[in-house]
Design a protein around this motif. Structure first.
Motif, PDB file in Angstrom:
ATOM      1  N   ASP A  83       0.888  -1.163   0.000  1.00  0.00           N
ATOM      2  CA  ASP A  83       0.000   0.000   0.000  1.00  0.00           C
ATOM      3  C   ASP A  83       0.925   1.210   0.000  1.00  0.00           C
ATOM      4  OD1 ASP A  83      -1.704   2.102   0.470  1.00  0.00           O
ATOM      5  OD2 ASP A  83      -2.766   1.161   2.137  1.00  0.00           O
ATOM      6  N   PRO A  84       0.995   1.958  -1.102  1.00  0.00           N
ATOM      7  CA  PRO A  84       1.995   3.022  -1.208  1.00  0.00           C
ATOM      8  C   PRO A  84       1.849   4.143  -0.196  1.00  0.00           C
ATOM      9  CG  PRO A  84       0.484   3.086  -3.065  1.00  0.00           C
ATOM     10  CD  PRO A  84       0.213   1.815  -2.337  1.00  0.00           C
ATOM     11  N   LEU A  85       0.608   4.482   0.168  1.00  0.00           N
ATOM     12  CA  LEU A  85       0.419   5.558   1.142  1.00  0.00           C
ATOM     13  C   LEU A  85      -0.879   5.341   1.911  1.00  0.00           C
ATOM     14  CD1 LEU A  85       1.911   8.055   2.143  1.00  0.00           C
ATOM     15  CD2 LEU A  85       0.504   9.431   0.613  1.00  0.00           C
ATOM     16  N   ASP A  86      -0.792   4.559   2.950  1.00  0.00           N
ATOM     17  CA  ASP A  86      -1.938   4.293   3.804  1.00  0.00           C
ATOM     18  C   ASP A  86      -2.295   5.545   4.600  1.00  0.00           C
ATOM     19  OD1 ASP A  86      -3.717   2.356   5.401  1.00  0.00           O
ATOM     20  OD2 ASP A  86      -2.501   3.304   6.951  1.00  0.00           O
ATOM     21  N   GLY A  87      -3.594   5.888   4.596  1.00  0.00           N
ATOM     22  CA  GLY A  87      -4.038   7.076   5.330  1.00  0.00           C
ATOM     23  C   GLY A  87      -3.848   8.365   4.566  1.00  0.00           C
ATOM     24  N   SER A  88      -3.678   8.274   3.252  1.00  0.00           N
ATOM     25  CA  SER A  88      -3.361   9.464   2.444  1.00  0.00           C
ATOM     26  C   SER A  88      -4.403  10.572   2.551  1.00  0.00           C
ATOM     27  CB  SER A  88      -3.177   9.075   0.977  1.00  0.00           C
ATOM     28  OG  SER A  88      -4.322   8.389   0.489  1.00  0.00           O
ATOM     29  N   VAL A  97       1.007   9.237   8.478  1.00  0.00           N
ATOM     30  CA  VAL A  97       0.549   8.228   7.522  1.00  0.00           C
ATOM     31  C   VAL A  97       1.723   7.291   7.249  1.00  0.00           C
ATOM     32  CG1 VAL A  97      -1.183   9.750   6.510  1.00  0.00           C
ATOM     33  CG2 VAL A  97       1.126   9.720   5.552  1.00  0.00           C
ATOM     34  N   GLY A  98       1.535   6.303   6.380  1.00  0.00           N
ATOM     35  CA  GLY A  98       2.637   5.372   6.174  1.00  0.00           C
ATOM     36  C   GLY A  98       2.522   4.553   4.909  1.00  0.00           C
ATOM     37  N   SER A  99       3.513   3.701   4.693  1.00  0.00           N
ATOM     38  CA  SER A  99       3.539   2.746   3.583  1.00  0.00           C
ATOM     39  C   SER A  99       3.702   1.352   4.164  1.00  0.00           C
ATOM     40  CB  SER A  99       4.700   3.046   2.628  1.00  0.00           C
ATOM     41  OG  SER A  99       4.638   4.363   2.118  1.00  0.00           O
ATOM     42  N   ILE A 100       3.074   0.353   3.530  1.00  0.00           N
ATOM     43  CA  ILE A 100       3.089  -1.021   4.020  1.00  0.00           C
ATOM     44  C   ILE A 100       3.610  -1.937   2.914  1.00  0.00           C
ATOM     45  CG2 ILE A 100       1.756  -2.859   5.121  1.00  0.00           C
ATOM     46  CD1 ILE A 100      -0.488  -0.724   5.548  1.00  0.00           C
ATOM     47  N   ARG A 186      -8.399   2.637  26.580  1.00  0.00           N
ATOM     48  CA  ARG A 186      -8.482   4.001  26.041  1.00  0.00           C
ATOM     49  C   ARG A 186      -8.646   3.959  24.528  1.00  0.00           C
ATOM     50  NH1 ARG A 186      -4.246   4.419  29.858  1.00  0.00           N
ATOM     51  NH2 ARG A 186      -2.654   4.332  28.228  1.00  0.00           N
ATOM     52  N   LEU A 187      -9.517   4.810  24.006  1.00  0.00           N
ATOM     53  CA  LEU A 187      -9.736   4.890  22.561  1.00  0.00           C
ATOM     54  C   LEU A 187      -8.569   5.608  21.891  1.00  0.00           C
ATOM     55  CD1 LEU A 187     -11.559   4.548  20.063  1.00  0.00           C
ATOM     56  CD2 LEU A 187     -12.591   6.762  20.634  1.00  0.00           C
ATOM     57  N   ARG A 188      -8.003   4.968  20.883  1.00  0.00           N
ATOM     58  CA  ARG A 188      -6.933   5.561  20.084  1.00  0.00           C
ATOM     59  C   ARG A 188      -7.164   5.170  18.635  1.00  0.00           C
ATOM     60  NH1 ARG A 188      -6.505   7.850  24.131  1.00  0.00           N
ATOM     61  NH2 ARG A 188      -4.664   8.205  25.459  1.00  0.00           N
ATOM     62  N   TYR A 189      -7.768   6.059  17.853  1.00  0.00           N
ATOM     63  CA  TYR A 189      -8.054   5.743  16.452  1.00  0.00           C
ATOM     64  C   TYR A 189      -7.968   7.007  15.611  1.00  0.00           C
ATOM     65  CZ  TYR A 189     -10.184   3.661  12.335  1.00  0.00           C
ATOM     66  OH  TYR A 189     -10.404   3.202  11.056  1.00  0.00           O
ATOM     67  N   SER A 190      -7.093   6.978  14.593  1.00  0.00           N
ATOM     68  CA  SER A 190      -6.908   8.153  13.737  1.00  0.00           C
ATOM     69  C   SER A 190      -7.524   7.981  12.363  1.00  0.00           C
ATOM     70  CB  SER A 190      -5.407   8.434  13.568  1.00  0.00           C
ATOM     71  OG  SER A 190      -4.797   7.439  12.759  1.00  0.00           O
TER      72      SER A 190
END
Length: 282
Positions: A83-88, A97-100, A186-190
């Motif tokens: 995935d070239p840019l997850d969260g783009s 964001v990131g790459s996988i 605790r909730l942690r979701y972006s």
């Protein structure tokens, strides 16, 4: 394999730089799963493709942004699914964001996944590389990635990162989420898979979930280049994974390049709680 890891380092630096200055707009095209492509998605995919073209050990590439498998070297040993840019879609609000990357030997199947890498573009550029165990690296001032530490999940965590639109949740999933909150999680979701799984992993544990929903009964996240690469990392870190009922996400049989699945990643305790509420496949 080391050549592949080094290539991903170069890719990470180039994408990180592109994020600072590139056009954040949308293209007129959709990818294979129906998402409108951001110009950054396409640019990131082009960077990755260009960097891997001269890596002789890589036979082909499979990408979220490519309809079909792209052959690079007929005699190559590895398939790189990414995935070239997850969260783009979160770049415009300056979230991490990131790459996988999932590295498969000879053919695309869960049992042939031999290594995983993800990069995260935040205040610092970091990379997690996993072959035998997940190791965290961070870009230094000299432009090289330096080893930081090996990553290990605790038996039980404190974080709850749960995705998908709540109105589409099943009563079962709603019970799971409420159970964790009642236990003090605790909730942690972006909304960026890389960022949320990275946080759970570095903080020692918890649960990341993207369940089946009424509008996406087969889930939304892609098996070959999102789900299995992270499942590899979590299980090597001492955690556990499931599609909600299976003993492991590695029970999945890949039948399509862009196949999706519900997925759960976490510490052993949280996945046990999942099965207590969801059940198990017989």
């Amino acid at each position: 394999m080391q050549e592949i890891f080094k290539t991903i380092e170069n890719i990470a630096i180039k994408i990180s730089d592109a994020l600072k200055y590139a056009d954040l707009g949308y293209t007129d095209h959709k990818n294979q799963t129906g998402d409108t492509q951001l110009k950054l998605d396409v640019l990131s995919d082009e960077i990755i493709t260009a960097e891997f073209k001269d890596v002789k050990s890589v036979k082909s590439l499979i990408s979220e942004e490519k309809t079909d498998e792209e052959l690079l070297n007929e005699d190559g040993e590895y398939i790189v699914a990414y995935d070239p840019l997850d969260g783009s879609s979160l770049v415009d609000v300056n979230f991490a964001v990131g790459s996988i990357f999932g590295i498969y030997k000879k053919s695309l199947s869960a049992k042939n996944l031999v290594a995983s890498v993800y990069t995260i573009y935040g205040p610092r550029l970091e990379m997690v590389v996993c072959k035998d165990s997940p190791k965290l690296y961070r870009l230094k001032r000299d432009g090289e990635f330096g080893f930081v530490r090996e990553l290990k999940l605790q038996e039980k965590g404190k974080l709850n990162a749960t995705g998908a639109t709540q109105k589409g949740w099943s009563d079962t999933h709603r019970k799971l989420v409420n159970t964790l909150f009642e236990r003090g999680y605790r909730l942690r979701y972006s909304g960026a898979m890389v960022s949320d799984l990275h946080q759970v992993l570095l903080k020692g544990g918890g649960l990341f979930s993207y369940p089946a929903t009424s509008d996406a009964p087969k889930g939304k996240l892609r098996v070959s280049f999102e789900v299995l690469p992270f499942a590899f990392i979590y299980e090597k870190a001492g955690g556990a994974t499931s599609d909600g009922f299976s003993n492991s996400l590695f029970d999945i049989e890949i039948k399509e390049l862009h196949q999706t699945t519900p997925c759960f990643f976490g510490s052993v305790d949280e996945i046990e709680t999942l099965h207590q509420i969801y059940g198990k496949k017989s």
